[in-house]
Write a protein that holds these residues in place. Structure first.
Motif, mmCIF file in Angstrom:
data_model
loop_
_atom_site.group_PDB
_atom_site.id
_atom_site.type_symbol
_atom_site.label_atom_id
_atom_site.label_comp_id
_atom_site.label_asym_id
_atom_site.label_seq_id
_atom_site.Cartn_x
_atom_site.Cartn_y
_atom_site.Cartn_z
ATOM 1 N N SER A 14 0.836 -1.200 0.000
ATOM 2 C CA SER A 14 0.000 0.000 0.000
ATOM 3 C C SER A 14 0.870 1.249 0.000
ATOM 4 O O SER A 14 0.568 2.241 -0.684
ATOM 5 C CB SER A 14 -0.920 0.012 1.224
ATOM 6 N N LEU A 15 1.933 1.197 0.763
ATOM 7 C CA LEU A 15 2.858 2.330 0.830
ATOM 8 C C LEU A 15 3.482 2.597 -0.539
ATOM 9 O O LEU A 15 3.517 3.743 -1.016
ATOM 10 C CB LEU A 15 3.946 2.024 1.864
ATOM 11 N N ILE A 16 3.953 1.542 -1.194
ATOM 12 C CA ILE A 16 4.581 1.687 -2.515
ATOM 13 C C ILE A 16 3.555 2.146 -3.547
ATOM 14 O O ILE A 16 3.799 3.071 -4.329
ATOM 15 C CB ILE A 16 5.218 0.347 -2.947
ATOM 16 N N ASN A 17 2.387 1.494 -3.534
ATOM 17 C CA ASN A 17 1.341 1.825 -4.494
ATOM 18 C C ASN A 17 0.880 3.267 -4.332
ATOM 19 O O ASN A 17 0.733 4.004 -5.314
ATOM 20 C CB ASN A 17 0.163 0.865 -4.304
ATOM 21 N N GLY A 18 0.670 3.681 -3.086
ATOM 22 C CA GLY A 18 0.217 5.050 -2.834
ATOM 23 C C GLY A 18 1.242 6.084 -3.247
ATOM 24 O O GLY A 18 0.896 7.120 -3.835
ATOM 25 N N MET A 19 2.503 5.806 -2.967
ATOM 26 C CA MET A 19 3.562 6.753 -3.354
ATOM 27 C C MET A 19 3.676 6.854 -4.865
ATOM 28 O O MET A 19 3.947 7.928 -5.406
ATOM 29 C CB MET A 19 4.899 6.338 -2.721
ATOM 30 N N ASN A 20 3.478 5.740 -5.562
ATOM 31 C CA ASN A 20 3.486 5.781 -7.026
ATOM 32 C C ASN A 20 2.335 6.619 -7.563
ATOM 33 O O ASN A 20 2.500 7.390 -8.521
ATOM 34 C CB ASN A 20 3.400 4.361 -7.596
ATOM 35 N N LEU A 21 1.166 6.502 -6.938
ATOM 36 C CA LEU A 21 -0.013 7.241 -7.406
ATOM 37 C C LEU A 21 0.154 8.754 -7.241
ATOM 38 O O LEU A 21 -0.336 9.524 -8.070
ATOM 39 C CB LEU A 21 -1.260 6.763 -6.668
ATOM 40 N N ILE A 22 0.811 9.166 -6.168
ATOM 41 C CA ILE A 22 0.967 10.610 -5.941
ATOM 42 C C ILE A 22 2.268 11.147 -6.514
ATOM 43 O O ILE A 22 2.576 12.334 -6.354
ATOM 44 C CB ILE A 22 0.853 10.964 -4.443
ATOM 45 N N GLY A 23 3.047 10.265 -7.168
ATOM 46 C CA GLY A 23 4.224 10.722 -7.895
ATOM 47 C C GLY A 23 5.481 10.920 -7.072
ATOM 48 O O GLY A 23 6.343 11.731 -7.434
ATOM 49 N N VAL A 24 5.632 10.185 -5.964
ATOM 50 C CA VAL A 24 6.859 10.266 -5.173
ATOM 51 C C VAL A 24 7.990 9.580 -5.932
ATOM 52 O O VAL A 24 7.825 8.465 -6.433
ATOM 53 C CB VAL A 24 6.667 9.600 -3.791
#
Length: 389
Positions: A351-361
């Protein structure tokens, strides 16, 4: 009742900490992505992406429980995935024999690692570090001719990309997935009630009836919500089914069998376990053999999902699996850790990786954040363990 819930959370903070962390992560990314994070498509992709790490986390939990570590599972998984690709594409071996051969190969290789650790006495860190190098070299040799081995086998590729059929042919929702969710909820309720009754039989402390009912309703609602989301997309993928089966088997094995109890006894107090007649060497050998089986399964899931084997396959898998185990509550001191919680830990990291990818980190910052989460999980373990003692 609220006082009892507060006391429950305080006493069992190790048990519930990961669920709180997961809820916070999902809430934050849901807000930051305007609800995209919790969309049916994204949740389905998230579960599929974490599958090959989740099965590694299950095995890694048992390795950590007996006070060892395994750094070789990353490139080991990549190499075994490449072995499956070679058997399928270069030698035209059917899918089932390929899966069996790769699985047996994984078990055999990790039995060697387990032998070196248990009977020869080499520290697991050293043996598995050497294994990481060996498997990385073997992976490069396996893929050096073409660079990437494309897997053109629909039956194999469906393992990592396919979904279970809906036997009830729901028009707008995957009914079979919902029914599986209901069965899992019923199994969870039955298991929890049975566990509570067993504790009462031996005069152990249990939750009051109102709080116990609230817990059952809350957890059942969360499970059904996840299955409802999946049912609104394509339903359960074969990857998720495999993860659920592995988790169920290992949960029953570690909680209901003598061998499972011996594993935790060895991790909790090796000297006492030895004096009680438990063979430390055999337990270590078994746990590493189990790790080999799950590493092979991880390699198959990864190769199937990406329909190929590449020279970089498996890179950092071991770090993600270790992180998932620690976030899931496994103790660096050994003797503590549940396979079910490690799956939750894998979902937290995914979830951490997926969420960071979605917000462009950026990827560089992602590694920094993931490293910080791992350190935080270990600090959390040390602090809660010291309070408990």
């Amino acid at each position: 009742m609220f006082n009892e819930i507060g006391t429950l959370l305080k006493k069992n903070i190790r048990e519930y900490g990961m669920y709180i962390a997961l809820a916070i992560i999902m809430l934050i990314f849901s807000v930051l992505t305007n609800g995209l994070f919790l969309s049916a498509r994204n949740i389905s992709n998230l579960f599929n992406q974490m599958g090959y790490i989740a099965v590694l986390a299950v095995g890694m939990t048992l390795v950590i429980v007996i006070r060892h570590i395994d750094l070789s599972v990353g490139f080991g998984s990549g190499f075994l995935g490449a072995a499956a690709a070679i058997l399928l594409m270069n030698h035209n071996v059917p899918v089932l024999p390929t899966v069996i051969i790769v699985t047996l190969l994984g078990i055999a290789m990790w039995l060697v690692i387990g032998f070196l650790v248990s009977y020869i006495g080499i520290p697991s860190f050293v043996v598995t570090l050497a294994g990481m190098m060996v498997f990385r070299g073997a992976l490069l040799v396996s893929t050096e001719k073409s660079g990437t081995i494309i897997i053109l086998n629909d039956t194999f590729n469906i393992i990592g990309n396919g979904y279970i059929p809906d036997f009830f042919h729901g028009e707008y929702i995957h009914i079979t997935t919902l029914l599986i969710g209901v069965l899992i909820v019923l199994f969870y309720i039955y298991s929890d009630i049975k566990s509570r009754n067993n504790k009462m039989k031996y005069n152990f402390e249990v939750l009051s009836v109102p709080v116990f009912i609230v817990k059952l309703i809350l957890m059942s609602s969360i499970i059904m919500y996840v299955f409802w989301i999946l049912a609104n997309y394509n339903g359960l993928s074969w990857t998720v089914v495999i993860v659920l089966i592995v988790t169920l088997i290992y949960h029953i094995f570690t909680t209901k069998t003598a061998l499972g109890r011996h594993i935790y006894a060895v991790g909790g107090n090796p000297e006492a376990a030895k004096l009680s007649g438990i063979s430390l060497n055999k337990i270590t050998l078994f746990v590493f053999g189990s790790m080999g089986f799950l590493t092979a399964l991880s390699g198959i899931l990864y190769a199937s999902r990406f329909q190929s084997a590449t020279p970089t396959a498996g890179a950092s898998f071991e770090l993600d699996a270790i992180a998932a185990a620690f976030v899931g509550g496994a103790s660096a001191a050994g003797g503590v850790g549940k396979v079910t919680n490690s799956i939750v830990g894998a979902i937290v990291m995914a979830s951490l990786i997926n969420g960071m990818n979605l917000i462009g980190v950026g990827i560089s910052y992602q590694y920094i954040i993931r490293g910080a989460v791992l350190v935080a999980a270990v600090i959390f373990d040390i602090k809660t363990r010291s309070k408990a003692s």
